[in-house]
Design an enzyme around this catalytic site. Structure first.
Site, PDB file in Angstrom:
ATOM      1  N   THR A  53       0.818  -1.215   0.000  1.00 40.91           N
ATOM      2  CA  THR A  53       0.000   0.000   0.000  1.00 40.91           C
ATOM      3  C   THR A  53       0.851   1.264   0.000  1.00 40.91           C
ATOM      4  OG1 THR A  53      -1.755  -1.144   1.198  1.00 40.91           O
ATOM      5  CG2 THR A  53      -1.799   1.257   1.249  1.00 40.91           C
ATOM      6  N   HIS A 100      -9.902  -5.178   2.364  1.00 40.49           N
ATOM      7  CA  HIS A 100      -8.556  -5.743   2.503  1.00 40.49           C
ATOM      8  C   HIS A 100      -8.660  -7.190   2.959  1.00 40.49           C
ATOM      9  CE1 HIS A 100      -4.382  -6.255   3.728  1.00 40.49           C
ATOM     10  NE2 HIS A 100      -4.091  -5.055   3.213  1.00 40.49           N
ATOM     11  N   ASP A 117      -4.879  -0.034  -4.549  1.00 39.52           N
ATOM     12  CA  ASP A 117      -3.445   0.001  -4.264  1.00 39.52           C
ATOM     13  C   ASP A 117      -2.713  -1.269  -4.705  1.00 39.52           C
ATOM     14  OD1 ASP A 117      -4.700  -1.504  -2.323  1.00 39.52           O
ATOM     15  OD2 ASP A 117      -3.730  -0.527  -0.626  1.00 39.52           O
ATOM     16  N   HIS A 118      -3.331  -2.422  -4.480  1.00 36.05           N
ATOM     17  CA  HIS A 118      -2.666  -3.671  -4.876  1.00 36.05           C
ATOM     18  C   HIS A 118      -3.699  -4.775  -5.006  1.00 36.05           C
ATOM     19  CE1 HIS A 118      -3.046  -5.154  -0.747  1.00 36.05           C
ATOM     20  NE2 HIS A 118      -2.519  -4.011  -0.317  1.00 36.05           N
TER      21      HIS A 118
END
Length: 360
Positions: A18, A139, A199-200
């Site tokens: 992140t 997440h 972010d990922h």
């Protein structure tokens, strides 16, 4: 209306996950693989979007409700990145952060409760301002409180990472809608440019996930799926026509120059590797994490570098339909990818932006 979705947008991170995504979108620099960039290069000078906006009179702030303020060394690095204020951390259990823990889920404060607390913090900033808001709820392992399970999952998806992920994304959508409603109530919505990015990766390529994703997609789950993250730009008050979709391949390095263009910059007096996605003729994304260093994604060819570091052992295929092609078609892109990654590594190691610090 006045919203663009970028379906072929990909992560470009180092070991910092992140935090390296933050570095990429604000500075158009790829983070290091040695350790997380915010720690190794905490004393470096940077000259990205926050600094350039500060020079135009913008206040700059970060908002993040993770329990500890200095996770990823954020509290130390944010001033170096050009942020005036960091609203972070929880105010509970002896901690003295900026957020009250009104509802815990996953990694910290739920996004919907977080957004409610962000609004008065934003309103305290002198306009105009640049707000960098980092959410938590979407997440891994994507576990939702029962009242946020908005999707009736198939029985075979219940309790799986993939099933949890689907509900988590639905909750994120709900939370962002709530946030925009709150901004409308406070009179901030129409004067804002919204940039929403991932972010990922969310779903890793572990065995059970691969099986569940294949059933969901009707085909194999690939690196192209795994590294593909969202990018949405929304400008409520735009008088210019924004295309609903830009299919050019793009990555996190492209966010800084794209946003700078929307903010009226005619040129950027700094180092950057990305492009304005709205008008670049062809897209290119250098990769180094999950797809090994030297890999790349472009509008026509994708190349995955071999783990042994030998170019000839890698795999090249078309972006559009994943048909294998001769490796010779990937050679120039491979070299370009290596050059970009190694340039960023050298820039960080040599503190190559230090000339910009002299007037600060």
């Amino acid at each position: 209306e006045n919203t663009t979705y970028f379906p072929n947008f990909f992560q470009q991170i180092g070991s910092g996950n992140t935090s390296d995504a933050e570095l990429a979108v604000n500075n158009s620099i790829i983070g290091t693989l040695d350790y997380f960039t915010y720690k190794i290069y905490e004393d470096n000078c940077f000259n990205g979007l926050p600094w350039l906006l500060k020079d135009k009179g913008y206040a700059t702030a970060v908002f993040h409700a993770y329990e500890g303020r200095n996770f990823w060394n954020r509290e130390t690095v944010y001033p170096k990145l050009g942020f005036d204020k960091f609203y972070g951390g929880l105010n509970d259990q002896g901690r003295t952060g900026d957020y009250e823990m009104t509802e815990w889920m996953g990694w910290g404060l739920t996004d919907s409760e977080f957004f409610k607390q962000v609004i008065p913090q934003m309103k305290s900033l002198k306009e105009p301002f640049y707000s960098f808001v980092i959410t938590l709820s979407n997440h891994h392992p994507f576990e939702m409180l029962p009242h946020y399970d908005f999707i009736n999952l198939l029985k075979e998806d219940e309790g799986t990472i993939v099933g949890n992920y689907l509900n988590s994304v639905a909750y994120t959508d709900y939370s962002i809608g709530l946030f925009m409603d709150l901004l409308k109530e406070e009179g901030l919505y129409n004067s804002t440019i919204f940039v929403i990015y991932g972010d990922h990766l969310g779903i890793t390529n572990e065995k059970d996930n691969l099986k569940d994703m294949k059933r969901l997609l009707g085909r194999e789950y690939s690196y192209m799926d795994m590294l593909n993250v969202p990018l949405i730009i929304h400008i409520p008050s735009s008088e210019d026509f924004l295309p609903k979709e830009v299919k050019t391949v793009s990555g996190q390095l492209d966010v800084f120059p794209t946003v700078a263009y929307l903010m009226g910059f005619s040129e950027l007096n700094t180092f950057y590797l990305g492009h304005n996605i709205y008008n670049v003729k062809s897209g290119f994304v250098a990769e180094q994490t999950f797809m090994p260093k030297g890999s790349f994604i472009s509008d026509d060819i994708v190349y995955i570098m071999s783990r042994d570091g030998v170019f000839e052992h890698g795999e090249a295929f078309t972006f559009s339909d994943s048909k294998k092609v001769d490796l010779s078609r990937a050679k120039q892109g491979h070299l370009k990818s290596l050059m970009q990654v190694e340039f960023c590594e050298s820039l960080l190691k040599e503190n190559g932006m230090k000339e910009y610090c002299r007037n600060r």
